[in-house]
Scaffold this motif. Structure first.
Motif, PDB file in Angstrom:
ATOM      1  N   TRP A  86       0.438  -0.809  -0.075  1.00  0.00           N
ATOM      2  CA  TRP A  86      -0.325  -0.028  -0.184  1.00  0.00           C
ATOM      3  C   TRP A  86       1.007   1.257   0.145  1.00  0.00           C
ATOM      4  CZ3 TRP A  86      -4.378   0.715  -0.683  1.00  0.00           C
ATOM      5  CH2 TRP A  86      -5.826   2.131   0.084  1.00  0.00           C
ATOM      6  N   GLN A  87       1.012   2.548  -0.835  1.00  0.00           N
ATOM      7  CA  GLN A  87       1.547   3.444  -1.311  1.00  0.00           C
ATOM      8  C   GLN A  87       0.703   4.098   0.050  1.00  0.00           C
ATOM      9  OE1 GLN A  87       3.990   4.855  -3.553  1.00  0.00           O
ATOM     10  NE2 GLN A  87       4.482   5.800  -1.406  1.00  0.00           N
ATOM     11  N   PRO A  88       1.337   4.699   1.153  1.00  0.00           N
ATOM     12  CA  PRO A  88       0.899   5.415   2.550  1.00  0.00           C
ATOM     13  C   PRO A  88       0.691   6.856   2.150  1.00  0.00           C
ATOM     14  CG  PRO A  88       3.290   4.934   2.830  1.00  0.00           C
ATOM     15  CD  PRO A  88       2.885   4.480   1.877  1.00  0.00           C
ATOM     16  N   ALA A  89      -0.007   7.752   2.607  1.00  0.00           N
ATOM     17  CA  ALA A  89      -0.466   8.952   2.288  1.00  0.00           C
ATOM     18  C   ALA A  89       0.789   9.692   2.554  1.00  0.00           C
ATOM     19  CB  ALA A  89      -1.267   9.846   3.496  1.00  0.00           C
ATOM     20  N   THR A  90       1.699  10.799   2.009  1.00  0.00           N
ATOM     21  CA  THR A  90       2.519  12.106   2.584  1.00  0.00           C
ATOM     22  C   THR A  90       2.069  12.499   3.645  1.00  0.00           C
ATOM     23  OG1 THR A  90       1.517  13.623   1.212  1.00  0.00           O
ATOM     24  CG2 THR A  90       3.309  12.207  -0.191  1.00  0.00           C
ATOM     25  N   GLU A  91       3.252  13.209   4.536  1.00  0.00           N
ATOM     26  CA  GLU A  91       2.868  14.133   5.385  1.00  0.00           C
ATOM     27  C   GLU A  91       1.566  15.077   5.005  1.00  0.00           C
ATOM     28  OE1 GLU A  91       3.379  14.018   9.003  1.00  0.00           O
ATOM     29  OE2 GLU A  91       4.180  12.224   8.160  1.00  0.00           O
ATOM     30  N   GLU A  92       1.689  15.850   4.157  1.00  0.00           N
ATOM     31  CA  GLU A  92       1.282  16.830   4.137  1.00  0.00           C
ATOM     32  C   GLU A  92      -0.199  16.269   2.973  1.00  0.00           C
ATOM     33  OE1 GLU A  92      -0.049  20.007  -0.174  1.00  0.00           O
ATOM     34  OE2 GLU A  92       1.572  18.740   0.120  1.00  0.00           O
ATOM     35  N   GLN A  93      -0.350  14.801   2.617  1.00  0.00           N
ATOM     36  CA  GLN A  93      -1.954  14.262   2.565  1.00  0.00           C
ATOM     37  C   GLN A  93      -3.093  14.012   3.597  1.00  0.00           C
ATOM     38  OE1 GLN A  93      -0.334  11.515   0.158  1.00  0.00           O
ATOM     39  NE2 GLN A  93      -0.863  12.175  -2.048  1.00  0.00           N
ATOM     40  N   ARG A  94      -1.313  13.583   4.636  1.00  0.00           N
ATOM     41  CA  ARG A  94      -2.220  12.958   5.814  1.00  0.00           C
ATOM     42  C   ARG A  94      -2.449  14.518   7.203  1.00  0.00           C
ATOM     43  NH1 ARG A  94      -1.002  13.226  11.406  1.00  0.00           N
ATOM     44  NH2 ARG A  94      -0.550  15.190  10.463  1.00  0.00           N
ATOM     45  N   ALA A  95      -1.696  15.375   7.420  1.00  0.00           N
ATOM     46  CA  ALA A  95      -2.880  16.578   7.342  1.00  0.00           C
ATOM     47  C   ALA A  95      -4.068  17.241   6.519  1.00  0.00           C
ATOM     48  CB  ALA A  95      -2.054  17.533   7.303  1.00  0.00           C
ATOM     49  N   LYS A  96      -4.247  17.061   5.558  1.00  0.00           N
ATOM     50  CA  LYS A  96      -5.440  18.112   4.475  1.00  0.00           C
ATOM     51  C   LYS A  96      -6.847  16.753   5.220  1.00  0.00           C
ATOM     52  CE  LYS A  96      -6.853  18.676   0.238  1.00  0.00           C
ATOM     53  NZ  LYS A  96      -6.605  19.017  -0.582  1.00  0.00           N
ATOM     54  N   LEU A  97      -6.316  15.330   5.113  1.00  0.00           N
ATOM     55  CA  LEU A  97      -7.145  14.433   5.397  1.00  0.00           C
ATOM     56  C   LEU A  97      -7.375  14.911   6.991  1.00  0.00           C
ATOM     57  CD1 LEU A  97      -5.843  11.223   3.532  1.00  0.00           C
ATOM     58  CD2 LEU A  97      -8.113  11.683   3.031  1.00  0.00           C
ATOM     59  N   ARG A  98      -6.557  14.818   7.865  1.00  0.00           N
ATOM     60  CA  ARG A  98      -7.119  14.866   8.865  1.00  0.00           C
ATOM     61  C   ARG A  98      -7.553  15.991   9.264  1.00  0.00           C
ATOM     62  NH1 ARG A  98      -3.543  13.118  14.812  1.00  0.00           N
ATOM     63  NH2 ARG A  98      -5.385  13.551  16.012  1.00  0.00           N
ATOM     64  N   SER A  99      -7.723  17.701   8.372  1.00  0.00           N
ATOM     65  CA  SER A  99      -7.612  19.133   8.929  1.00  0.00           C
ATOM     66  C   SER A  99      -9.565  17.996   8.514  1.00  0.00           C
ATOM     67  CB  SER A  99      -7.533  19.779   7.978  1.00  0.00           C
ATOM     68  OG  SER A  99      -5.992  19.827   8.632  1.00  0.00           O
ATOM     69  N   HIS A 100      -9.906  17.442   7.281  1.00  0.00           N
ATOM     70  CA  HIS A 100     -10.992  17.321   7.166  1.00  0.00           C
ATOM     71  C   HIS A 100     -12.337  16.490   8.239  1.00  0.00           C
ATOM     72  CE1 HIS A 100     -14.310  15.045   4.758  1.00  0.00           C
ATOM     73  NE2 HIS A 100     -14.220  16.244   4.276  1.00  0.00           N
ATOM     74  N   GLY A 101     -11.201  15.517   7.995  1.00  0.00           N
ATOM     75  CA  GLY A 101     -11.430  14.921   9.438  1.00  0.00           C
ATOM     76  C   GLY A 101     -12.252  15.012  11.426  1.00  0.00           C
ATOM     77  N   CYS A 102     -10.824  15.904  11.301  1.00  0.00           N
ATOM     78  CA  CYS A 102     -10.930  16.300  13.051  1.00  0.00           C
ATOM     79  C   CYS A 102     -10.524  17.611  12.730  1.00  0.00           C
ATOM     80  CB  CYS A 102      -9.256  15.620  13.214  1.00  0.00           C
ATOM     81  SG  CYS A 102      -9.296  14.256  13.276  1.00  0.00           S
ATOM     82  N   GLY A 103     -11.258  18.322  12.158  1.00  0.00           N
ATOM     83  CA  GLY A 103     -11.028  20.136  12.207  1.00  0.00           C
ATOM     84  C   GLY A 103      -9.616  20.332  11.957  1.00  0.00           C
ATOM     85  N   ALA A 104      -8.403  19.480  12.474  1.00  0.00           N
ATOM     86  CA  ALA A 104      -7.029  20.080  12.769  1.00  0.00           C
ATOM     87  C   ALA A 104      -6.126  18.846  11.478  1.00  0.00           C
ATOM     88  CB  ALA A 104      -6.767  20.220  14.046  1.00  0.00           C
ATOM     89  N   ALA A 105      -4.787  20.155  11.577  1.00  0.00           N
ATOM     90  CA  ALA A 105      -3.722  19.351  10.659  1.00  0.00           C
ATOM     91  C   ALA A 105      -3.671  18.066  11.534  1.00  0.00           C
ATOM     92  CB  ALA A 105      -2.987  19.933  10.074  1.00  0.00           C
ATOM     93  N   ASP A 106      -2.848  18.040  13.002  1.00  0.00           N
ATOM     94  CA  ASP A 106      -2.194  17.520  13.782  1.00  0.00           C
ATOM     95  C   ASP A 106      -2.884  17.324  15.249  1.00  0.00           C
ATOM     96  OD1 ASP A 106      -2.240  20.070  14.766  1.00  0.00           O
ATOM     97  OD2 ASP A 106      -0.081  19.712  14.970  1.00  0.00           O
ATOM     98  N   ALA A 107      -4.417  17.295  15.828  1.00  0.00           N
ATOM     99  CA  ALA A 107      -5.265  17.013  16.257  1.00  0.00           C
ATOM    100  C   ALA A 107      -6.235  17.034  16.324  1.00  0.00           C
ATOM    101  CB  ALA A 107      -4.651  18.168  18.143  1.00  0.00           C
ATOM    102  N   CYS A 108      -7.035  15.761  17.088  1.00  0.00           N
ATOM    103  CA  CYS A 108      -8.667  16.082  17.325  1.00  0.00           C
ATOM    104  C   CYS A 108      -8.970  17.570  18.277  1.00  0.00           C
ATOM    105  CB  CYS A 108      -9.261  14.956  18.238  1.00  0.00           C
ATOM    106  SG  CYS A 108      -9.165  13.814  17.657  1.00  0.00           S
ATOM    107  N   THR A 109     -10.761  18.254  17.622  1.00  0.00           N
ATOM    108  CA  THR A 109     -10.941  19.170  18.045  1.00  0.00           C
ATOM    109  C   THR A 109     -12.276  18.533  18.657  1.00  0.00           C
ATOM    110  OG1 THR A 109     -12.439  18.858  15.688  1.00  0.00           O
ATOM    111  CG2 THR A 109      -9.771  19.946  16.046  1.00  0.00           C
ATOM    112  N   ALA A 110     -12.885  20.144  19.065  1.00  0.00           N
ATOM    113  CA  ALA A 110     -14.259  19.684  20.312  1.00  0.00           C
ATOM    114  C   ALA A 110     -15.129  18.952  18.666  1.00  0.00           C
ATOM    115  CB  ALA A 110     -14.549  20.814  20.666  1.00  0.00           C
ATOM    116  N   LYS A 111     -15.026  19.005  17.832  1.00  0.00           N
ATOM    117  CA  LYS A 111     -16.069  17.687  16.871  1.00  0.00           C
ATOM    118  C   LYS A 111     -16.073  16.364  16.892  1.00  0.00           C
ATOM    119  CE  LYS A 111     -14.634  18.304  12.221  1.00  0.00           C
ATOM    120  NZ  LYS A 111     -14.438  18.555  10.596  1.00  0.00           N
ATOM    121  N   CYS A 112     -14.641  16.072  17.304  1.00  0.00           N
ATOM    122  CA  CYS A 112     -14.551  15.169  17.590  1.00  0.00           C
ATOM    123  C   CYS A 112     -15.477  14.356  18.786  1.00  0.00           C
ATOM    124  CB  CYS A 112     -13.443  14.243  17.683  1.00  0.00           C
ATOM    125  SG  CYS A 112     -11.793  15.432  16.291  1.00  0.00           S
TER     126      CYS A 112
END
Length: 455
Positions: free
Chosen positions: A402-428
């Motif tokens: 499997w080709q893993p996500a780059t750091e930039e891709q991971r940060a973008k996905l987490r921003s969408h999924g959690c609300g921040a590029a490197d952490a969970c937020t109040a919406k999680c």
């Protein structure tokens, strides 16, 4: 096996919403079939795995998204899929879900009759284990889609669900009401239900699942995916000798077994089931491969079939992979009479026994539980292909690393999924919500006897 590349799906642009998405079983399948998907998952560690794998994710509670954020979901989604939590229905659990089957069927009828969510939610709160009610969420999403202004009240075209075999009666009830009653807006579906064995689709593991595939009326009759591999029959293997019960005496690991002969005398179009050795022998980036014959000892059965408990060799499929996979004891074979305890399965090896690609980026904590909870991706690819009218996928569809996500891709996905590029937020979901509710223990017979004598 036939490739899907040159065949047209019954939908022009399939797009999957994966409820209870876990670390990515159905999404990996969709990715391999070039189908976009969005997964909703409440467990933080499973979301970390998904971000690392490059899978579009909402770190959220499925019920909360339906109640509070349904209008934010992409309106292009036309396939609903998922495997609701199975703990309360599994034969390995306390069975609170199995005991509530009739009650849950009544909730299905009430939802389709148009009863308010608020009234039903109030009653669902009285169930001993709230996870039991999660099996209703796919139906509630299907109903919500017909009310959504963002979707122009357009129903889902396809529904694909899977669960442990004990949920089959609920899927049958789903099927009955979707065919006969339809959703509150009048939408009806053609539906097929069955219990399938994953090894018959090339997964190197014996695992039985209750499956539902529904197509909106006008899209043709659905069918269950056809088997591509022979079924594994443990009784044939165990009849050889009683040596399979002991990891110390196994002189015939490299001999052809009656199992092989029995399987090959059936349908000539089917391949032989795949063994643990078939998928673990080759090296990957994270492990050198297991070429030495080995035995696996487990005290956990396979789909409740006691005959599948005990010891299996590298020439057999794995036991049902659960969150206990990290506890399986692996013995490596030195000669005809000597074995020693070798390294237990790594998470990548455990994932490969689930048919995840080699070197899938398992992340976070409780990785064994993530592996065990996942839908086997190859099995998921067969389900999605059957739902879309595509031919069976290639057995080696997921064999490449499997080709893993780059750091930039991971940060973008987490921003969408959690609300921040490197952490969970109040919406999680909050950390305290990540702990499953304590199962309600069954009363012991001795306790019941004491109560009876007291009377």
């Amino acid at each position: 096996m036939t490739s899907t590349a040159s065949h047209q799906s019954i939908l022009d642009k399939p797009f999957v919403l994966d409820l209870f998405a876990g670390p990515g079983g159905l999404d990996v399948a969709a990715h391999a079939l070039d189908i976009p998907s969005l997964g909703i998952e409440w467990d933080r560690s499973a979301c970390l795995t998904r971000y690392a794998a490059g899978l579009d994710t909402l770190h959220a509670d499925v019920s909360a998204v339906r109640r509070e954020a349904f209008e934010s979901l992409p309106p292009e989604i036309n396939m609903l899929a998922g495997g609701p939590p199975c703990q309360t229905y599994s034969v390995a659990g306390h069975g609170t879900g199995r005991e509530a089957l009739d009650k849950v069927k009544k909730y299905i009828d009430r939802l389709l009759a148009g009863e308010s969510d608020e009234d039903i939610d109030e009653e669902l709160g009285s169930l001993p284990d709230p996870r039991t009610a999660m099996v209703l969420e796919p139906l509630r999403y299907a109903i919500q889609a017909t009310k959504s202004p963002n979707r122009e009240k357009r129903p889902y075209d396809i529904i694909v669900l899977e669960q442990v075999p004990t949920v089959a009666p609920l899927w049958e009830h789903y099927a009955k009401v979707l065919r006969e009653t339809g959703l509150p807006d009048g939408t009806k579906y053609k539906v097929v239900v069955g219990v399938l064995s994953t090894e018959t689709y090339g997964v190197p593991q014996t695992r039985s699942r209750a499956v539902l595939i529904a197509r909106r009326e006008g899209l043709g009759e659905p069918s269950l995916p056809g088997a591509t591999h022979h079924a594994y029959e443990p009784k044939n293997w165990n009849r050889r000798t009683d040596q399979a019960a002991s990891p110390v005496h196994q002189p015939t690991l490299d001999e052809d077994s009656p199992e092989t002969e029995a399987q090959e005398t059936g349908n000539e179009d089917l391949e032989h089931w795949r063994s643990m050795g078939d998928v673990l022998a080759g090296p990957t980036d994270t492990h050198p491969g297991r070429r030495t014959p080995f035995l696996v000892r487990s005290n956990y059965g396979s789909s409740g079939v006691s005959g599948r408990r005990g010891v299996r060799s590298n020439r057999q499929p794995a036991f049902t992979v659960t969150g206990r996979i990290s506890r399986f004891v692996v013995f490596e074979h030195l000669d005809e009479s000597i074995v020693y305890e070798g390294a237990r399965f790594s998470m990548n090896e455990a994932g490969m026994l689930q048919s995840f690609p080699p070197d899938y980026p398992w992340s976070g904590t409780a990785q064994a539980q993530q592996v065990g909870n996942a839908v086997p991706p190859l099995f998921g690819a067969h389900l999605l292909s059957a739902a879309l009218g595509l031919p069976s996928p290639d057995t080696d569809l997921l064999a490449k690393p499997w080709q893993p996500a780059t750091e930039e891709q991971r940060a973008k996905l987490r921003s969408h999924g959690c609300g921040a590029a490197d952490a969970c937020t109040a919406k999680c979901p909050q950390s305290q919500d990540q702990v499953p509710p304590r199962a309600v223990p069954r009363p012991r017979k001795s306790d019941e006897s004491k109560k009876a004598s007291a009377k």
